[in-house]
Write an enzyme that holds these catalytic residues in place. Structure first.
Site, short mmCIF file in Angstrom:
data_model
loop_
_atom_site.label_atom_id
_atom_site.label_comp_id
_atom_site.label_asym_id
_atom_site.label_seq_id
_atom_site.Cartn_x
_atom_site.Cartn_y
_atom_site.Cartn_z
N TYR A 1 -9.88 -24.91 -8.49
CA TYR A 1 -10.48 -24.28 -9.79
C TYR A 1 -12.04 -24.11 -9.35
O TYR A 1 -12.89 -25.21 -8.86
CB TYR A 1 -10.69 -25.22 -10.88
N LYS B 1 -7.99 -20.71 -9.37
CA LYS B 1 -8.76 -20.23 -10.65
C LYS B 1 -10.07 -19.91 -10.53
O LYS B 1 -11.00 -21.00 -9.92
CB LYS B 1 -8.37 -21.06 -11.82
#
Length: 297
Positions: free
Chosen positions: A132, A157
């Site tokens: 992320y 992400k």
């Protein structure tokens, strides 16, 4: 890992004793009725940074139980390295399907340190792990390429919005079976840009309180119904983004407030986040009404 459809990021309800497990189960069940592609429990929208290890376990246990295999369940792991590794291990023990590596709070280490951190968490658990990226953590394409060699690092992400960087990362991993998805707050608003790079997946905080709007947008977006996409962006997502940007932390606070406005007893956010003011709650209620009108129309 195969993720398809709207990615659901539940909020975490609290009571005087910690996680309000019955409220969380009801919240997740409500979302499941609208067919999400995956459930990401105790992540950013779920206030991962406000949970201790036992509360994280309560949230994961509840999600795995209520989902019952109807969708993949992923959960956050992050913070101080020992805590991140412990969360990763207990998520596997509790039956989760994957991990989202949350950025270490205020850690601006060099790329070698970020890579070492991600590898240490990946090695702590048998679960697949999604990186992320958002402030303060930004990966270089070289770092992502190196991490993608790990058999359990399966995706990325993006919460930075740096499309130039993301495009270079996408090119670096283009020959691998590697997930890429838009993780910006209110990600639907930026999806036309991400789709232009061949990235169709996105996280949806809106799904946690207006799944009708979120699924209507996803259907229109995947079917190429640009007129309906534009109508939903104008009626709901654009004013939500403008309201969200008024106060730091509203990306989470408004989601929880929206769920309460829709009749779900999910409680307040934990400090340092704050609940919306009365005026902002009224504005949010109006935005929800407009979004639902377009979605149902």
């Amino acid at each position: 890992m195969n993720l398809d459809g709207v990615l659901f990021f539940p909020v975490t309800p609290f009571d005087d004793h910690g996680v309000d497990v019955p409220a969380l189960r009801a919240h997740i069940e409500h979302g499941l009725a609208h067919g999400p592609g995956a459930v990401f429990v105790a992540c950013g929208t779920g206030e991962f940074g406000a949970l201790d290890r036992a509360e994280h376990a309560d949230a994961v246990r509840a999600a795995v139980s209520v989902v019952g295999g109807r969708a993949p369940v992923l959960t956050g792991a992050g913070g101080p390295l020992p805590h991140a590794r412990a969360c990763a291990r207990q998520a596997a023990d509790l039956g989760a399907d994957g991990l989202l590596l949350m950025p270490p709070y205020l850690s601006r280490g060099p790329q070698a340190g970020l890579v070492s951190y991600a590898l240490a968490v990946a090695d702590a658990s048998p679960l697949p792990l999604v990186l992320y990226q958002r402030e303060p953590v930004r990966y270089t394409p070289e770092s992502v390429g190196r991490l993608a060699e790990h058999p359990r690092v399966v995706g990325f992400k993006d919460g930075s919005g740096d499309l130039d960087l993301l495009h270079r990362i996408a090119l670096t991993v283009r020959d691998k079976d590697f997930l890429l998805f838009n993780g910006l707050p209110t990600a639907e608003f930026s999806m036309p840009a991400y789709a232009g790079m061949g990235i169709p997946l996105y996280s949806s905080a809106a799904f946690a309180f207006v799944p009708e709007v979120a699924t209507a947008f996803h259907t229109a977006f995947t079917e190429g119904d640009t007129e309906r996409v534009r109508a939903l962006l104008d009626a709901f997502y654009r004013p939500l983004v403008e309201l969200r940007d008024r106060v730091p932390g509203y990306a989470v606070s408004l989601v929880k407030a929206g769920a309460r406005l829709r009749g779900q007893p999910v409680g307040s956010v934990r400090a340092p986040l704050v609940d919306p003011s009365d005026a902002d709650l009224a504005a949010l209620s109006s935005i929800i009404d407009r979004g639902l009108a377009v979605a149902r129309g």
